[in-house]
Scaffold this active site. Structure first.
Site, PDB file in Angstrom:
ATOM      1  N   LYS A  11      38.120 -28.146   5.774  1.00 28.17           N
ATOM      2  CA  LYS A  11      38.089 -29.577   5.471  1.00 28.17           C
ATOM      3  C   LYS A  11      39.313 -30.028   4.662  1.00 28.17           C
ATOM      4  O   LYS A  11      40.035 -29.186   4.095  1.00 28.17           O
ATOM      5  CB  LYS A  11      36.788 -29.890   4.716  1.00 28.17           C
ATOM      6  CG  LYS A  11      35.526 -29.616   5.562  1.00 28.17           C
ATOM      7  CD  LYS A  11      34.266 -30.090   4.837  1.00 28.17           C
ATOM      8  CE  LYS A  11      33.022 -29.849   5.690  1.00 28.17           C
ATOM      9  NZ  LYS A  11      31.799 -30.383   5.039  1.00 28.17           N
ATOM     10  N   TYR A  51      30.115 -36.672  13.052  1.00 23.99           N
ATOM     11  CA  TYR A  51      28.993 -36.587  12.107  1.00 23.99           C
ATOM     12  C   TYR A  51      27.882 -37.589  12.421  1.00 23.99           C
ATOM     13  O   TYR A  51      27.052 -37.874  11.564  1.00 23.99           O
ATOM     14  CB  TYR A  51      29.487 -36.759  10.671  1.00 23.99           C
ATOM     15  CG  TYR A  51      30.142 -35.509  10.106  1.00 23.99           C
ATOM     16  CD1 TYR A  51      29.376 -34.371   9.801  1.00 23.99           C
ATOM     17  CD2 TYR A  51      31.507 -35.442   9.881  1.00 23.99           C
ATOM     18  CE1 TYR A  51      29.955 -33.219   9.289  1.00 23.99           C
ATOM     19  CE2 TYR A  51      32.104 -34.288   9.370  1.00 23.99           C
ATOM     20  CZ  TYR A  51      31.316 -33.188   9.077  1.00 23.99           C
ATOM     21  OH  TYR A  51      31.888 -32.045   8.556  1.00 23.99           O
ATOM     22  N   ASN A 114      33.439 -29.681   0.343  1.00 22.21           N
ATOM     23  CA  ASN A 114      32.952 -28.302   0.267  1.00 22.21           C
ATOM     24  C   ASN A 114      33.673 -27.325   1.185  1.00 22.21           C
ATOM     25  O   ASN A 114      33.100 -26.355   1.676  1.00 22.21           O
ATOM     26  CB  ASN A 114      31.423 -28.267   0.457  1.00 22.21           C
ATOM     27  CG  ASN A 114      31.007 -28.811   1.813  1.00 22.21           C
ATOM     28  OD1 ASN A 114      31.849 -29.191   2.599  1.00 22.21           O
ATOM     29  ND2 ASN A 114      29.716 -28.823   2.076  1.00 22.21           N
ATOM     30  N   HIS A 117      33.282 -26.486   7.289  1.00 18.30           N
ATOM     31  CA  HIS A 117      32.119 -26.829   8.118  1.00 18.30           C
ATOM     32  C   HIS A 117      31.711 -25.576   8.886  1.00 18.30           C
ATOM     33  O   HIS A 117      32.555 -24.773   9.268  1.00 18.30           O
ATOM     34  CB  HIS A 117      32.500 -27.929   9.124  1.00 18.30           C
ATOM     35  CG  HIS A 117      31.458 -28.143  10.179  1.00 18.30           C
ATOM     36  ND1 HIS A 117      30.351 -28.932   9.969  1.00 18.30           N
ATOM     37  CD2 HIS A 117      31.337 -27.640  11.437  1.00 18.30           C
ATOM     38  CE1 HIS A 117      29.595 -28.921  11.061  1.00 18.30           C
ATOM     39  NE2 HIS A 117      30.169 -28.142  11.972  1.00 18.30           N
ATOM     40  N   GLU A 128      30.221 -29.060  19.349  1.00 17.58           N
ATOM     41  CA  GLU A 128      31.318 -29.285  18.399  1.00 17.58           C
ATOM     42  C   GLU A 128      32.618 -28.638  18.883  1.00 17.58           C
ATOM     43  O   GLU A 128      33.701 -29.212  18.734  1.00 17.58           O
ATOM     44  CB  GLU A 128      30.912 -28.746  17.021  1.00 17.58           C
ATOM     45  CG  GLU A 128      29.777 -29.575  16.410  1.00 17.58           C
ATOM     46  CD  GLU A 128      29.142 -28.961  15.170  1.00 17.58           C
ATOM     47  OE1 GLU A 128      28.218 -29.582  14.612  1.00 17.58           O
ATOM     48  OE2 GLU A 128      29.573 -27.855  14.742  1.00 17.58           O
TER      49      GLU A 128
HETATM   50  P1  IDP Z   1      26.306 -28.297   5.953  1.00 20.01           P
HETATM   51  O1  IDP Z   1      27.778 -28.656   6.055  1.00 20.01           O
HETATM   52  O2  IDP Z   1      26.071 -27.208   4.937  1.00 20.01           O
HETATM   53  O3  IDP Z   1      25.691 -27.992   7.291  1.00 20.01           O
HETATM   54  P2  IDP Z   1      24.948 -30.875   6.092  1.00 20.01           P
HETATM   55  O4  IDP Z   1      23.618 -31.156   5.484  1.00 20.01           O
HETATM   56  O5  IDP Z   1      25.013 -30.705   7.586  1.00 20.01           O
HETATM   57  O6  IDP Z   1      25.552 -29.578   5.359  1.00 20.01           O
HETATM   58  O7  IDP Z   1      25.917 -32.045   5.657  1.00 20.01           O
HETATM   59  C1  IDP Z   1      27.170 -32.227   6.280  1.00 20.01           C
HETATM   60  C2  IDP Z   1      28.217 -32.471   5.217  1.00 20.01           C
HETATM   61  O8  IDP Z   1      27.920 -33.672   4.537  1.00 20.01           O
HETATM   62  C3  IDP Z   1      28.274 -31.410   4.104  1.00 20.01           C
HETATM   63  O9  IDP Z   1      29.004 -30.267   4.445  1.00 20.01           O
HETATM   64  C4  IDP Z   1      28.927 -32.189   2.989  1.00 20.01           C
HETATM   65  O10 IDP Z   1      30.345 -32.309   3.199  1.00 20.01           O
HETATM   66  C5  IDP Z   1      28.303 -33.563   3.160  1.00 20.01           C
HETATM   67  N1  IDP Z   1      27.088 -33.681   2.321  1.00 20.01           N
HETATM   68  C6  IDP Z   1      25.888 -33.102   2.524  1.00 20.01           C
HETATM   69  N2  IDP Z   1      24.995 -33.438   1.571  1.00 20.01           N
HETATM   70  C7  IDP Z   1      25.655 -34.271   0.743  1.00 20.01           C
HETATM   71  C8  IDP Z   1      25.263 -34.973  -0.448  1.00 20.01           C
HETATM   72  O11 IDP Z   1      24.128 -34.893  -0.923  1.00 20.01           O
HETATM   73  N3  IDP Z   1      26.251 -35.746  -1.017  1.00 20.01           N
HETATM   74  C9  IDP Z   1      27.498 -35.872  -0.506  1.00 20.01           C
HETATM   75  N4  IDP Z   1      27.901 -35.219   0.616  1.00 20.01           N
HETATM   76  C10 IDP Z   1      27.000 -34.429   1.231  1.00 20.01           C
HETATM   77 MG    MG Z   2      25.454 -29.203   8.951  1.00 22.33          MG
END
Ligand code: IDP
Ligand code: MG
Length: 139
Positions: A11, A51, A114, A117, A128
């Site tokens: 990312k 997304y 984070n 992905h 994807e």
């Molecule tokens: P993942 O990437 O671990 O699969 P997902 O729930 O699919 O997590 O969420 C997609 C992305 O959305 C996350 O990687 C993160 O960048 C962002 N995200 C998820 N939850 C939050 C939140 O509570 N606050 C802000 N961003 C979030």
């Molecule tokens: Mg996810």
């Protein structure tokens, strides 16, 4: 349906922090083969499309703006049990909760920025991967 492929992005936060090399090194040393690789940038429209499943979540707008804020690295990875093993390698969505030694533990700054992905199912890995790569770009 392939069970040996997953899709990842490094990312914008991790690219900007100079972690592309270290993250790819960790991925390949963990037994994943790179099948496709691209350094690119998502428009906000493309990030919104990628997304789309999260469009009703409160963080969707911020996520789309973050993911289109700078270049990313997209890749298709191959390994037995790829989706599950890669999710283990990256760690929890919130880096504060990610196991020591996982990619998010090592390189991520926050729950939104984070670092990486990882696909959550074989079906989504295929969708994807096709979002970024044509058949001629997979080896
Ligand atoms: P993942 O990437 O671990 O699969 P997902 O729930 O699919 O997590 O969420 C997609 C992305 O959305 C996350 O990687 C993160 O960048 C962002 N995200 C998820 N939850 C939050 C939140 O509570 N606050 C802000 N961003 C979030
Ligand atoms: Mg996810």
């Amino acid at each position: 349906m392939d069970t040996n492929k997953t899709f990842t992005m490094i990312k914008p936060d991790a690219v900007a922090a100079g972690h592309i090399g270290a993250i790819l090194d960790k991925i390949t040393k963990s037994g994943f083969k790179i099948v496709a690789l691209k350094y690119t940038m998502l428009s906000s429209q493309k990030a919104g499309q990628f997304y789309e499943v999260h469009k009703d979540r409160p963080f969707y707008k911020d996520l789309v703006s973050f993911m289109s804020s700078g270049p990313i690295v997209a890749a298709i990875l191959e390994k037995d049990n790829a989706v599950e093993d890669f999710r283990k390698l990256i760690g929890a969505t919130d880096p504060a909760k990610a196991e020591p030694g996982t990619i998010r533990n090592l390189f991520a700054k926050s729950i939104d920025a984070n670092a990486v992905h990882g696909s959550d199912s074989d079906e989504n890995a295929a969708i994807e991967g096709s979002f970024f790569f044509s058949a001629f770009e997979k080896f």
